[in-house]
Scaffold this motif. Structure first.
Motif, PDB file in Angstrom:
ATOM      1  N   MET A   1      41.045  29.700  21.431  1.00 26.85           N
ATOM      2  CA  MET A   1      41.655  28.464  20.933  1.00 26.85           C
ATOM      3  C   MET A   1      40.598  27.374  20.715  1.00 26.85           C
ATOM      4  N   ILE A   2      39.628  27.294  21.608  1.00 33.87           N
ATOM      5  CA  ILE A   2      38.548  26.318  21.444  1.00 33.87           C
ATOM      6  C   ILE A   2      37.724  26.655  20.201  1.00 33.87           C
ATOM      7  N   LEU A   3      37.455  27.942  19.988  1.00 37.08           N
ATOM      8  CA  LEU A   3      36.746  28.350  18.772  1.00 37.08           C
ATOM      9  C   LEU A   3      37.571  28.036  17.524  1.00 37.08           C
ATOM     10  N   GLY A   4      38.880  28.140  17.623  1.00 39.12           N
ATOM     11  CA  GLY A   4      39.747  27.751  16.510  1.00 39.12           C
ATOM     12  C   GLY A   4      39.655  26.267  16.200  1.00 39.12           C
ATOM     13  N   CYS A   5      39.527  25.451  17.229  1.00 41.30           N
ATOM     14  CA  CYS A   5      39.346  24.006  17.017  1.00 41.30           C
ATOM     15  C   CYS A   5      38.020  23.720  16.325  1.00 41.30           C
ATOM     16  N   SER A   6      36.983  24.465  16.691  1.00 38.99           N
ATOM     17  CA  SER A   6      35.700  24.274  16.016  1.00 38.99           C
ATOM     18  C   SER A   6      35.797  24.720  14.563  1.00 38.99           C
TER      19      SER A   6
ATOM     20  N   SER B   1      41.710  32.921  30.158  1.00 45.08           N
ATOM     21  CA  SER B   1      40.433  32.318  29.770  1.00 45.08           C
ATOM     22  C   SER B   1      39.978  32.810  28.404  1.00 45.08           C
ATOM     23  N   ILE B   2      40.262  34.064  28.089  1.00 41.78           N
ATOM     24  CA  ILE B   2      39.898  34.600  26.779  1.00 41.78           C
ATOM     25  C   ILE B   2      40.692  33.888  25.682  1.00 41.78           C
ATOM     26  N   VAL B   3      41.994  33.727  25.899  1.00 35.03           N
ATOM     27  CA  VAL B   3      42.832  33.036  24.918  1.00 35.03           C
ATOM     28  C   VAL B   3      42.398  31.584  24.780  1.00 35.03           C
ATOM     29  N   TYR B   4      42.087  30.934  25.882  1.00 30.54           N
ATOM     30  CA  TYR B   4      41.640  29.540  25.850  1.00 30.54           C
ATOM     31  C   TYR B   4      40.329  29.403  25.077  1.00 30.54           C
TER      32      TYR B   4
ATOM     33  N   TRP C   1      30.836  25.440  23.367  1.00 35.70           N
ATOM     34  CA  TRP C   1      31.709  25.558  24.536  1.00 35.70           C
ATOM     35  C   TRP C   1      32.549  26.831  24.465  1.00 35.70           C
ATOM     36  N   GLY C   2      33.186  27.077  23.326  1.00 37.62           N
ATOM     37  CA  GLY C   2      34.029  28.252  23.181  1.00 37.62           C
ATOM     38  C   GLY C   2      33.237  29.547  23.226  1.00 37.62           C
ATOM     39  N   ALA C   3      32.062  29.577  22.585  1.00 40.35           N
ATOM     40  CA  ALA C   3      31.251  30.793  22.569  1.00 40.35           C
ATOM     41  C   ALA C   3      30.753  31.143  23.975  1.00 40.35           C
ATOM     42  N   PHE C   4      30.258  30.160  24.696  1.00 41.70           N
ATOM     43  CA  PHE C   4      29.784  30.421  26.051  1.00 41.70           C
ATOM     44  C   PHE C   4      30.931  30.798  26.988  1.00 41.70           C
ATOM     45  N   MET C   5      32.071  30.164  26.812  1.00 42.97           N
ATOM     46  CA  MET C   5      33.204  30.491  27.669  1.00 42.97           C
ATOM     47  C   MET C   5      33.680  31.918  27.394  1.00 42.97           C
ATOM     48  N   LEU C   6      33.725  32.310  26.126  1.00 39.13           N
ATOM     49  CA  LEU C   6      34.137  33.667  25.786  1.00 39.13           C
ATOM     50  C   LEU C   6      33.127  34.687  26.293  1.00 39.13           C
TER      51      LEU C   6
END
Length: 66
Positions: free
Chosen positions: A45-50, A39-42, A21-26
């Motif tokens: 943050m999702i990649l940080g959760c992973s 959106s970049i920061v979000y 999710w984080g990789a595709f969003m970025l």
């Protein structure tokens, strides 16, 4: 199935899901014509959760072979 295996499988699922999710969003945000900083920061943050899920997986106790 025991609780130990179930929780480990769910932790792997959380890691894989958040990473994808984080990789595709970025990627989508960076390739868009107008870049949105929020959106970049979000996505980061999702990649940080992973990453936190990956650290939790690596810190799981392991069986010792003697």
């Amino acid at each position: 199935m025991s609780k130990k295996y179930t929780s480990t499988i769910l932790l792997f699922a959380v890691f894989i899901g958040f990473f994808i999710w984080g990789a595709f969003m970025l990627r989508d945000t960076l390739t868009a014509s107008t870049r949105d900083g929020e959106s970049i920061v979000y996505a980061i943050m999702i990649l940080g959760c992973s990453l936190a899920a990956l650290v939790a997986i690596l810190r799981l106790p392991r069986k010792r072979h003697s």
